[in-house]
Design a protein around this motif. Structure first.
Motif, PDB file in Angstrom:
ATOM      1  N   ARG A 104       0.826  -1.204   0.000  1.00 17.86           N
ATOM      2  CA  ARG A 104       0.000   0.000   0.000  1.00 17.86           C
ATOM      3  C   ARG A 104       0.860   1.254   0.000  1.00 17.86           C
ATOM      4  O   ARG A 104       1.986   1.262   0.501  1.00 17.86           O
ATOM      5  CB  ARG A 104      -0.908   0.034   1.238  1.00 17.86           C
ATOM      6  CG  ARG A 104      -1.896  -1.102   1.362  1.00 17.86           C
ATOM      7  CD  ARG A 104      -2.872  -0.821   2.512  1.00 17.86           C
ATOM      8  NE  ARG A 104      -3.704  -1.984   2.796  1.00 17.86           N
ATOM      9  CZ  ARG A 104      -3.559  -2.768   3.855  1.00 17.86           C
ATOM     10  NH1 ARG A 104      -2.610  -2.502   4.746  1.00 17.86           N
ATOM     11  NH2 ARG A 104      -4.357  -3.799   4.040  1.00 17.86           N
ATOM     12  N   SER A 105       0.298   2.326  -0.528  1.00 20.31           N
ATOM     13  CA  SER A 105       0.937   3.628  -0.389  1.00 20.31           C
ATOM     14  C   SER A 105       0.762   4.100   1.061  1.00 20.31           C
ATOM     15  O   SER A 105      -0.025   3.534   1.835  1.00 20.31           O
ATOM     16  CB  SER A 105       0.286   4.637  -1.326  1.00 20.31           C
ATOM     17  OG  SER A 105      -1.052   4.906  -0.908  1.00 20.31           O
ATOM     18  N   TYR A 106       1.474   5.140   1.418  1.00 20.34           N
ATOM     19  CA  TYR A 106       1.362   5.702   2.760  1.00 20.34           C
ATOM     20  C   TYR A 106      -0.074   6.101   3.054  1.00 20.34           C
ATOM     21  O   TYR A 106      -0.619   5.791   4.127  1.00 20.34           O
ATOM     22  CB  TYR A 106       2.291   6.905   2.889  1.00 20.34           C
ATOM     23  CG  TYR A 106       2.246   7.597   4.232  1.00 20.34           C
ATOM     24  CD1 TYR A 106       2.905   7.061   5.333  1.00 20.34           C
ATOM     25  CD2 TYR A 106       1.556   8.795   4.384  1.00 20.34           C
ATOM     26  CE1 TYR A 106       2.862   7.704   6.561  1.00 20.34           C
ATOM     27  CE2 TYR A 106       1.504   9.446   5.608  1.00 20.34           C
ATOM     28  CZ  TYR A 106       2.159   8.892   6.694  1.00 20.34           C
ATOM     29  OH  TYR A 106       2.117   9.532   7.906  1.00 20.34           O
ATOM     30  N   ASP A 135      -2.845   5.032   1.560  1.00 18.68           N
ATOM     31  CA  ASP A 135      -3.706   3.851   1.616  1.00 18.68           C
ATOM     32  C   ASP A 135      -3.539   3.118   2.943  1.00 18.68           C
ATOM     33  O   ASP A 135      -4.512   2.575   3.488  1.00 18.68           O
ATOM     34  CB  ASP A 135      -3.391   2.901   0.459  1.00 18.68           C
ATOM     35  CG  ASP A 135      -3.886   3.423  -0.878  1.00 18.68           C
ATOM     36  OD1 ASP A 135      -4.740   4.342  -0.884  1.00 18.68           O
ATOM     37  OD2 ASP A 135      -3.409   2.920  -1.924  1.00 18.68           O
TER      38      ASP A 135
END
Length: 276
Positions: free
Chosen positions: A251-253, A255
């Motif tokens: 995941r992105s930060y 997300d």
């Protein structure tokens, strides 16, 4: 003075454990919320075979829903010396396709066979379980990958990890490459696999392969202590935390922040008695 020999896993399973099954070099015992899976062929240093892999997969399916922690260990001086050398003979194992037979088969058949073998290594990362490998002596090839399949690793000070598949003209294909790269990074993982060298206890702890190094005589007790500590937290909180950490790498930060909020919302509602 020589250091004491590691105790056999069979000698240190919980006193109140109930044996669920014992077959093909694998024993499953359950004591309340803790299960113990033991490799039981010390005479062959717990070498692995398709029959053993099927028994490991069966162990995962046979776990009662009450189990929260699974401890994996191997009897004798070695956790697992890897694939049984019989696999490399033209005959292979009785009733099993040899490597040559597999190579001559259709692509779909070859893929399906390897996928079946991999099932022994996949269930250890289920979100509703925390799995601990207690590793002593040799953990080579398939043995290394089986230790990597678990969430956590406690190792004896005589441990020797090695990924020897590449030196045999093969690749690690029993799900070990993903956790290895996640733990030590791409460059070190490549070097470990391509050279086939041994990784000893001090390095294993330093680079993140081992959570804890203990004297061999203390390995089983350390695994039991860790299992007890994991059981001290509420089960649903551990499940949510494990899922958050497993997903973080993908995941992105932002997300991950969203996932944390959603998970915490579920926990707060559950604690308030408002869960579904």
């Amino acid at each position: 003075m020589a250091s004491p020999e590691p105790q056999h896993a069979a000698e240190t399973e919980p006193t109140g454990a109930t044996e669920v099954f014992a077959k093909d070099g694998v024993r499953l015992a359950v004591d309340g919320a803790t299960a113990t899976v033991t490799l039981t062929n010390p005479a062959k240093r717990n070498a692995q075979s398709p029959a053993l892999w099927r028994a490991l997969a069966e162990a995962g399916r046979a776990l009662p829903g009450s189990v929260r922690v699974v401890v994996l260990s191997g009897e004798g001086k070695s956790f697992s010396a890897g694939l049984d050398r019989q696999a490399f003979t033209p005959e292979g194992f009785d009733g099993e396709p040899s490597f040559l037979d597999m190579a001559r088969g259709e692509d779909a058949e070859l893929d399906a066979t390897i996928a079946e073998y991999q099932e022994a290594f996949t269930w250890w990362r289920r979100s509703d379980l925390v799995t601990i490998a207690a590793v002593q002596g040799h953990a080579i090839g398939a043995g290394f990958q089986l230790a990597l399949a678990c969430d956590l690793r406690i190792v004896a000070d005589d441990v020797q990890f090695a990924m020897r598949e590449t030196s045999l003209g093969l690749v690690p294909d029993l799900t070990g490459t993903h956790p290895l790269v996640s733990l030590v990074g791409y460059a070190r993982a490549l070097e470990i696999c391509a050279t086939g060298r041994f990784v000893h206890a001090e390095e294993a702890e330093r680079v993140g392969l081992a959570n804890l190094v203990v004297p061999g005589a203390e390995l089983d007790a350390a695994a039991r202590d860790l299992a007890a500590a994991l059981l001290a937290a509420p089960r649903d909180a551990v499940i949510e935390t494990k899922a958050l950490l497993q997903g973080a790498v993908h995941r992105s930060y932002e997300d991950q922040r969203t996932a944390e909020r959603a998970a915490q919302g579920r926990r707060l509602r559950d604690l308030a008695g408002l869960g579904e």
